[in-house]
Motif scaffolding. Structure first.
Motif, PDB file in Angstrom:
ATOM      1  N   ARG A  15      -3.929   4.519   8.859  1.00  0.00           N
ATOM      2  CA  ARG A  15      -4.735   3.874   9.898  1.00  0.00           C
ATOM      3  C   ARG A  15      -5.911   3.111   9.290  1.00  0.00           C
ATOM      4  O   ARG A  15      -6.223   1.990   9.724  1.00  0.00           O
ATOM      5  CB  ARG A  15      -5.252   4.930  10.864  1.00  0.00           C
ATOM      6  N   GLU A  16      -6.552   3.704   8.285  1.00  0.00           N
ATOM      7  CA  GLU A  16      -7.712   3.064   7.664  1.00  0.00           C
ATOM      8  C   GLU A  16      -7.309   1.776   6.944  1.00  0.00           C
ATOM      9  O   GLU A  16      -7.965   0.732   7.088  1.00  0.00           O
ATOM     10  CB  GLU A  16      -8.375   4.044   6.695  1.00  0.00           C
ATOM     11  N   ASN A  73       0.825  -1.200   0.000  1.00  0.00           N
ATOM     12  CA  ASN A  73       0.000   0.000   0.000  1.00  0.00           C
ATOM     13  C   ASN A  73       0.862   1.254   0.000  1.00  0.00           C
ATOM     14  O   ASN A  73       2.018   1.246   0.442  1.00  0.00           O
ATOM     15  CB  ASN A  73      -0.921   0.018   1.227  1.00  0.00           C
ATOM     16  N   TRP A  74       0.254   2.320  -0.522  1.00  0.00           N
ATOM     17  CA  TRP A  74       0.867   3.644  -0.551  1.00  0.00           C
ATOM     18  C   TRP A  74       0.052   4.534   0.374  1.00  0.00           C
ATOM     19  O   TRP A  74      -1.122   4.798   0.121  1.00  0.00           O
ATOM     20  CB  TRP A  74       0.859   4.178  -1.979  1.00  0.00           C
ATOM     21  N   PHE A  75       0.683   4.985   1.462  1.00  0.00           N
ATOM     22  CA  PHE A  75      -0.036   5.745   2.474  1.00  0.00           C
ATOM     23  C   PHE A  75       0.137   7.236   2.201  1.00  0.00           C
ATOM     24  O   PHE A  75       1.233   7.791   2.338  1.00  0.00           O
ATOM     25  CB  PHE A  75       0.472   5.403   3.876  1.00  0.00           C
ATOM     26  N   ARG A  76      -0.994   7.878   1.835  1.00  0.00           N
ATOM     27  CA  ARG A  76      -0.935   9.307   1.510  1.00  0.00           C
ATOM     28  C   ARG A  76      -0.863  10.168   2.774  1.00  0.00           C
ATOM     29  O   ARG A  76      -0.265  11.232   2.760  1.00  0.00           O
ATOM     30  CB  ARG A  76      -2.157   9.698   0.680  1.00  0.00           C
ATOM     31  N   SER A  98      -6.178  -0.937   9.494  1.00  0.00           N
ATOM     32  CA  SER A  98      -7.335  -1.499  10.196  1.00  0.00           C
ATOM     33  C   SER A  98      -8.112  -2.455   9.307  1.00  0.00           C
ATOM     34  O   SER A  98      -8.580  -3.511   9.762  1.00  0.00           O
ATOM     35  CB  SER A  98      -8.236  -0.357  10.672  1.00  0.00           C
ATOM     36  N   ARG A  99      -8.261  -2.099   8.002  1.00  0.00           N
ATOM     37  CA  ARG A  99      -8.962  -2.962   7.068  1.00  0.00           C
ATOM     38  C   ARG A  99      -8.212  -4.275   6.890  1.00  0.00           C
ATOM     39  O   ARG A  99      -8.807  -5.361   6.825  1.00  0.00           O
ATOM     40  CB  ARG A  99      -9.119  -2.251   5.725  1.00  0.00           C
ATOM     41  N   TRP A 100      -6.861  -4.221   6.835  1.00  0.00           N
ATOM     42  CA  TRP A 100      -6.077  -5.456   6.679  1.00  0.00           C
ATOM     43  C   TRP A 100      -6.200  -6.333   7.925  1.00  0.00           C
ATOM     44  O   TRP A 100      -6.241  -7.557   7.831  1.00  0.00           O
ATOM     45  CB  TRP A 100      -4.609  -5.124   6.431  1.00  0.00           C
ATOM     46  N   ARG A 101      -6.307  -5.690   9.113  1.00  0.00           N
ATOM     47  CA  ARG A 101      -6.468  -6.467  10.355  1.00  0.00           C
ATOM     48  C   ARG A 101      -7.769  -7.261  10.336  1.00  0.00           C
ATOM     49  O   ARG A 101      -7.811  -8.434  10.734  1.00  0.00           O
ATOM     50  CB  ARG A 101      -6.424  -5.517  11.550  1.00  0.00           C
ATOM     51  N   GLN A 102      -8.845  -6.635   9.867  1.00  0.00           N
ATOM     52  CA  GLN A 102     -10.119  -7.339   9.784  1.00  0.00           C
ATOM     53  C   GLN A 102     -10.033  -8.506   8.793  1.00  0.00           C
ATOM     54  O   GLN A 102     -10.559  -9.596   9.049  1.00  0.00           O
ATOM     55  CB  GLN A 102     -11.220  -6.366   9.368  1.00  0.00           C
TER      56      GLN A 102
END
Length: 365
Positions: A327-328, A318-321, A331-335
C-alpha cells in the motif's frame, strides 16, 4: 369360361341376317359355328343393337371389377385383423408382417407392402455386416478406461493394439457410439457496444479496473485503479487482498467527497462491478454506468493504458514484503504519477499540471 372368337357386333350381325329371313343352318355353315351356339346367342343378344351390346359389356366389366375389389378388400381386412393386434412399430416388425401376409393370404409382395405401409426397397433391404465390430468393441473399452480422451488419442491407443484403422474411421465409430467428450461452452454476457462520448471536462467520466500482483509470501493482492478519463489523473489506487463491491463503493465515496460526483463510470463486467449493491449505489448517486462489451478491453482504453504503466513502473519494479508495504509503495507511485511523471497525451505535462490549467481556464468540471 371360354372366350368366343366372335365379337358382340359380329354376333348381332348374324342374328340380324336370321331376322331378315336367312336360315340358321345356312348362317351356321357360313360362319363355321353350330346352330346351338346361334340359338344361345339369340337368347342373349336377340333384339339388341350394337350400342346395347357395348353397354352390356361395359356393365359386365364394371361388375367384374367391383367383385374383384370387394374380394381384395375382404382379403385385406382379414390380413389386417391378423396383423394389427401385434402392434409392431419397428421396421423389422413391419417386414415380418408383410412376410406373414404373403405367406398366409397368398398376397403379392407389392400388395403386402402397401397393406402394412412399407416401401418395397425397405422390405428387401438386407443389413450389411459390421466390419467395425472388433474396432468398435476395442474403442468402447478404451473410452471407458480413459473417459476424457478424445478420438485422436484413442486412435493412437487403438493403433498400438494392432488395429490399422485410419483416424477418420475411428472418428466415425467414435461418434456413432456417442463417445465424444462433452465440453461446456463458456456463457458470455451479451452487451451492446459501449458509447464513446467526446470528453471535454474533468469528472465527465471515470474509468475503473483491477490489477493483480502478489506479496513476497505468495499471497495475491488486487489494486483498484480509478482514473479521470479526461485529465488522466489517478484518483485512487485501493490495494488489498480482496476487493468486494462494498469496498469499491467506499473507495469511490472518498474520491467523490474530494472531487465531486462524476457524470459516468466506465468499467468491465467483473462481479464487483455488476453486483446489485454497486448498481444500486450508482443509481442513488445518479451516476451513469457504462459497461464495456465482454472480451473488448480497449473500450476502456484509458484505464487499460494506465494499468500498463502501473504494472511496468510499480508492480514489476517493486518487491512487496507485506500488504502495508504494498500500500505504501503503490500510494507513493500514485503521487509520482500525478505530480512528477510527464504524460505524452497531455503534451508531456503531468496530470496535476493539466488539471490546474483547466481550473484556471474555467473548463474544469
Amino acid at each position: 369360361m371360354k372366350k368366343s372368337r366372335f365379337t358382340e357386333e359380329q354376333i348381332i350381325g348374324m342374328l340380324k341376317e336370321h331376322e331378315a329371313g336367312k336360315k340358321m343352318a345356312d348362317i351356321a355353315r357360313e360362319y363355321g359355328v353350330s346352330e346351338a351356339s346361334l340359338y344361345t346367342w339369340k337368347g342373349k343378344y336377340g333384339g339388341m343393337e350394337v350400342s346395347d351390346a357395348q353397354h352390356l359389356r361395359s356393365l359386365e366389366d364394371e361388375n367384374r371389377r367391383l367383385k374383384q375389389l370387394v374380394a381384395d378388400l375382404s382379403l385385406d381386412r382379414e390380413a389386417l385383423k391378423a396383423i394389427v393386434p401385434k402392434k409392431r412399430m419397428e421396421l423389422a416388425g413391419i417386414r415380418a408382417d408383410a412376410s406373414f401376409a404373403m405367406e398366409q393370404f397368398g398376397m403379392s409382395e407389392r400388395r403386402a407392402c402397401k397393406l402394412v405401409g412399407v416401401n418395397r426397397s425397405s422390405y428387401r433391404y438386407e443389413p450389411r455386416p459390421d466390419h467395425n465390430a472388433a474396432l468398435r468393441e476395442e474403442l468402447v473399452q478404451l473410452a471407458r478406461q480413459k473417459p476424457r480422451y478424445g478420438y485422436r488419442r484413442l486412435h493412437a491407443l487403438v493403433g498400438r493394439r494392432g488395429h490399422g484403422a485410419s483416424a477418420q474411421r475411428v472418428y466415425r465409430v467414435y461418434r456413432q457410439e456417442g463417445l465424444a467428450v462433452r465440453r461446456l461452452k463458456r456463457k458470455r454476457m451479451a452487451r451492446p457496444a459501449a458509447s464513446t462520448p467526446l470528453l471535454i471536462r474533468s469528472n465527465q467520466e471515470w474509468a475503473l479496473d483491477f490489477a493483480c500482483d502478489a506479496l513476497a509470501t505468495g499471497r495475491a493482492i488486487r489494486v483498484l485503479a480509478v482514473v479521470d478519463a479526461f485529465t488522466r489523473e489517478c484518483l485512487a489506487l485501493e490495494t488489498d487482498t480482496s476487493l468486494s463491491s462494498q469496498r469499491v463503493t467506499r473507495a469511490l465515496e472518498r474520491v467523490v467527497e474530494q472531487r465531486g460526483t462524476p457524470a459516468a463510470l466506465r468499467c468491465d463486467n467483473g462481479p464487483e462491478l455488476t453486483s446489485r449493491h454497486f448498481l444500486s449505489w450508482c443509481e442513488e448517486q445518479r451516476i451513469q454506468l457504462i459497461h464495456i462489451q465482454p472480451g473488448k478491453p480497449m473500450q476502456n482504453g484509458h484505464v487499460e493504458s494506465f494499468n500498463g504503466r502501473l504494472r511496468d513502473e510499480c508492480l514489476n519494479a517493486n518487491w512487496f514484503r507485506s500488504l502495508a508495504d504494498a500500500r505504501e509503495k503503490v500510494s507513493r507511485w500514485r503521487q509520482e504519477y500525478n505530480g512528477e511523471r510527464p504524460h505524452s497525451s497531455l503534451g508531456y505535462r503531468t496530470p496535476n499540471e493539466f488539471a490546474d490549467a483547466l481550473r484556471s481556464s474555467g473548463l474544469s468540471g
